[in-house]
Design an enzyme around this catalytic site. Structure first.
Site, PDB file in Angstrom:
ATOM      1  N   ASP A 392       0.819  -1.228   0.000  1.00 37.94           N
ATOM      2  CA  ASP A 392       0.000   0.000   0.000  1.00 37.94           C
ATOM      3  C   ASP A 392       0.848   1.272   0.000  1.00 37.94           C
ATOM      4  OD1 ASP A 392      -2.119  -1.706   0.230  1.00 37.94           O
ATOM      5  OD2 ASP A 392      -2.394  -1.408   2.377  1.00 37.94           O
TER       6      ASP A 392
HETATM    7  P1  NAP Z   1       0.890  -3.966   3.086  1.00 38.41           P
HETATM    8  O1  NAP Z   1       0.310  -3.007   2.156  1.00 38.41           O
HETATM    9  O2  NAP Z   1       0.002  -4.551   4.117  1.00 38.41           O
HETATM   10  O3  NAP Z   1       1.548  -5.131   2.207  1.00 38.41           O
HETATM   11  C1  NAP Z   1       2.351  -6.096   2.773  1.00 38.41           C
HETATM   12  C2  NAP Z   1       2.728  -7.052   1.668  1.00 38.41           C
HETATM   13  O4  NAP Z   1       3.697  -7.952   2.214  1.00 38.41           O
HETATM   14  C3  NAP Z   1       1.585  -7.897   1.165  1.00 38.41           C
HETATM   15  O5  NAP Z   1       1.116  -7.422  -0.071  1.00 38.41           O
HETATM   16  C4  NAP Z   1       2.157  -9.324   1.097  1.00 38.41           C
HETATM   17  O6  NAP Z   1       2.057  -9.802  -0.243  1.00 38.41           O
HETATM   18  C5  NAP Z   1       3.619  -9.144   1.462  1.00 38.41           C
HETATM   19  N1  NAP Z   1       4.120 -10.229   2.302  1.00 38.41           N
HETATM   20  C6  NAP Z   1       3.529 -10.825   3.352  1.00 38.41           C
HETATM   21  N2  NAP Z   1       4.308 -11.801   3.851  1.00 38.41           N
HETATM   22  C7  NAP Z   1       5.428 -11.816   3.094  1.00 38.41           C
HETATM   23  C8  NAP Z   1       6.618 -12.601   3.120  1.00 38.41           C
HETATM   24  N3  NAP Z   1       6.813 -13.575   4.013  1.00 38.41           N
HETATM   25  N4  NAP Z   1       7.565 -12.334   2.192  1.00 38.41           N
HETATM   26  C9  NAP Z   1       7.384 -11.368   1.254  1.00 38.41           C
HETATM   27  N5  NAP Z   1       6.280 -10.592   1.204  1.00 38.41           N
HETATM   28  C10 NAP Z   1       5.316 -10.821   2.113  1.00 38.41           C
HETATM   29  O7  NAP Z   1       2.161  -3.374   3.858  1.00 38.41           O
HETATM   30  P2  NAP Z   1       2.793  -1.915   3.831  1.00 38.41           P
HETATM   31  O8  NAP Z   1       3.128  -1.496   2.445  1.00 38.41           O
HETATM   32  O9  NAP Z   1       3.849  -1.939   4.870  1.00 38.41           O
HETATM   33  O10 NAP Z   1       1.598  -0.988   4.270  1.00 38.41           O
HETATM   34  C11 NAP Z   1       1.114  -0.956   5.590  1.00 38.41           C
HETATM   35  C12 NAP Z   1      -0.403  -0.910   5.590  1.00 38.41           C
HETATM   36  O11 NAP Z   1      -0.867  -1.096   6.935  1.00 38.41           O
HETATM   37  C13 NAP Z   1      -0.941   0.424   5.125  1.00 38.41           C
HETATM   38  O12 NAP Z   1      -2.124   0.244   4.419  1.00 38.41           O
HETATM   39  C14 NAP Z   1      -1.216   1.141   6.439  1.00 38.41           C
HETATM   40  O13 NAP Z   1      -2.196   2.144   6.345  1.00 38.41           O
HETATM   41  C15 NAP Z   1      -1.686  -0.008   7.290  1.00 38.41           C
HETATM   42  N6  NAP Z   1      -1.554   0.282   8.726  1.00 38.41           N
HETATM   43  C16 NAP Z   1      -0.348   0.619   9.253  1.00 38.41           C
HETATM   44  C17 NAP Z   1      -0.277   0.980  10.581  1.00 38.41           C
HETATM   45  C18 NAP Z   1       1.028   1.418  11.208  1.00 38.41           C
HETATM   46  O14 NAP Z   1       0.998   1.970  12.302  1.00 38.41           O
HETATM   47  N7  NAP Z   1       2.160   1.187  10.592  1.00 38.41           N
HETATM   48  C19 NAP Z   1      -1.411   0.933  11.373  1.00 38.41           C
HETATM   49  C20 NAP Z   1      -2.614   0.535  10.794  1.00 38.41           C
HETATM   50  C21 NAP Z   1      -2.662   0.210   9.475  1.00 38.41           C
HETATM   51  P3  NAP Z   1       2.044 -11.393  -0.527  1.00 38.41           P
HETATM   52  O15 NAP Z   1       0.935 -11.950   0.270  1.00 38.41           O
HETATM   53  O16 NAP Z   1       1.871 -11.486  -1.996  1.00 38.41           O
HETATM   54  O17 NAP Z   1       3.384 -11.898  -0.073  1.00 38.41           O
END
Ligand code: NAP
Length: 465
Positions: A392
């Protein structure tokens, strides 16, 4: 003698408060966070010691037993908890804080009313608020823990007339609280406690698992507020100061996280984000497109011959526990003269500062960590961006597609780099549950597989590149 003791306690509390404030200040930068933590811990030890010499402490044995049990649990959890399980541990500990504040308020109420003392309006209001807020924080945190630990379903739990039911429970808490202030029988206090416990659970159940870190941050500020109110009840200034600090920092963190996700706090609390699959127009269009795959060997060559490489860590890096491997790969590249930096998005991962904590654990130098504002202008001069388990936070739809559910969320502009290599296991979605146009970009190559495994293979291949 009594005066001397009172003065020692008062001075200790002031010193402890100052240590808390400076500790918090230092926690705001990774470079000073360790010493900030130490300062705050010294402040806490001082506050505890001062409280223990207070004449109102009756049984040191009870305190010693409680301290031993608490310390043993703290050491055990601190040593064994996985980095990915940190949010649920914070939830659990926060819940304990809320429960403590509520129980102390109830106990003080029972003590005062048992002595037949007339409780003044101010004190009674503090007791009622401390009880209600502490109890809400306790059950709310326990539900948040259950969702993050996957004991409860992570999806928002919704049922018909939910908001109406929640409003009725909230009204009941307010009415019972008012009755306690107006000297209703003691049983009303227990009813208030029960209603507040119910409200905490009902408030968190309809919120999706992915939003739990924001919820925990809100509950954290509530626990701080409950502790401060308990401080008023016990006439303990230290507790008031510590509670206010927790309350204020929790509130600021909540606002920061909501801003970084471009969502209002109300949307997080009442939006049921993640309840249904939302498909944007870009997502529908993306289905027909195909992606270009790459191999660890080709990735190693691209990295070895680059001048500037930026690593973008995301939630998948935490899942794969790949922080050490990525650091090793970066060191190998640096030995070859490649300039490696890490781009940190404020909400990458699932809890605030998730990526900073992981990379610090792997001893990545702080000066290599660049914040979103610092790094975004550098992408056009970046030869290769290595996206490790992030989705994301690098989705250009947030910038370009007004129909996207994450439109307006600030992102890392990795699509402006020369080459993009994405490490993830599949075409699976991230937290927002939407497709990512970056993966179909002509400059992007996908390296499918577990992030740690892929990074290890790239590292191996680099030796012969
Ligand atoms: P993300 O959008 O959730 O994407 C994580 C990606 O990691 C997934 O698409 C997944 O794809 C991949 N993944 C999972 N396990 C894996 C593995 N073992 N090896 C390789 N890839 C793996 O993560 P992000 O880009 O860090 O974004 C964070 C999201 O969380 C945002 O939408 C944010 O708003 C939300 N959020 C964050 C917080 C905070 O405080 N940081 C709080 C609430 C919400 P595959 O399944 O294809 O592997």
């Amino acid at each position: 003698m009594l005066d001397l003791r009172a003065s020692v306690i008062a001075v200790s509390y002031i010193v402890a408060s100052v240590l808390f404030i400076f500790g918090l200040k230092e926690l705001s930068s990774p470079a000073t966070a360790r010493s900030g933590n130490r300062l705050a811990a010294i402040g806490m030890a001082l506050a505890l010691a001062a409280t223990l010499i207070d004449r109102q402490i009756i049984s040191f044995w009870t305190i010693a037993i409680g301290t031993l049990i608490g310390a043993a649990m703290g050491i055990y959890f601190g040593r064994t908890v996985q980095m990915t399980a940190m949010p649920q541990m914070v939830a659990l500990f926060n819940g304990m804080g809320g429960a403590t504040a509520a129980l102390v308020s109830v106990a003080e109420y029972l003590r005062l009313s048992g002595h037949g003392e007339a409780i003044g309006i101010g004190e009674a209001t503090s007791i009622v608020l401390g009880t209600a807020i502490g109890a809400i924080s306790f059950t709310g945190s326990i539900i948040a823990f259950g969702k993050l630990q996957e004991i409860l379903p992570g999806k928002p739990l919704q049922f018909p007339l939910q908001r109406l039911v929640n409003a009725i429970v909230l009204l009941a808490v307010v009415a019972l609280g008012a009755m306690v202030v107006m000297h209703a029988p003691t049983s009303t206090m227990w009813l208030l406690f029960a209603a507040a416990l119910l409200l905490g659970a009902m408030f968190v159940l309809p919120i999706g698992g992915g939003d739990m870190p924001v919820v925990i941050s809100i509950l954290n500020s509530l626990t701080g507020l409950a502790a401060a109110l308990t401080g008023f009840v016990l006439h303990n200034q230290m507790l008031v100061v510590a509670g206010v600090l927790v309350g204020a920092s929790g509130t600021l963190l909540t606002l920061l996280m909501s801003t970084a996700m471009n969502r209002s706090v109300a949307n997080v609390l009442f939006g049921a984000f993640g309840a249904g699959g939302s498909a944007s127009s870009a997502q529908a269009a993306a289905v027909a497109r195909s992606v270009r795959q790459t191999t660890p060997e080709d990735t190693a060559i691209a990295l070895a011959y680059a001048r500037n490489v930026v690593v973008v860590p995301g939630y998948g890096l935490a899942v794969a526990e790949a922080q050490h491997t990525v650091r090793e790969l970066a060191t190998d590249l640096e030995k070859r003269g490649v300039n490696v930096k890490y781009a940190i998005h404020p909400v990458a991962g699932r809890m605030p500062g998730h990526m900073n904590v992981l990379l610090a654990e792997a001893n990545v130098p702080y000066d290599q960590l660049l914040e979103m504002e610092q790094v975004n202008g550098q992408f056009p001069q970046t030869d290769v961006v290595l996206v490790v388990g992030a989705n994301d936070v690098v989705n250009p739809a947030a910038r370009d597609d007004p129909s996207s559910p994450i439109y307006g969320m600030p992102i890392l502009d990795v699509d402006r780099a020369q080459n993009i290599i994405v490490l993830k296991r599949s075409m699976g979605h991230g937290f927002a549950g939407i497709d990512n146009a970056l993966f179909y970009h002509e400059k992007t190559r996908m390296l499918f597989g577990d992030a740690r495994k892929s990074l290890t293979e790239i590292e191996q291949a680099l030796k012969t590149a």
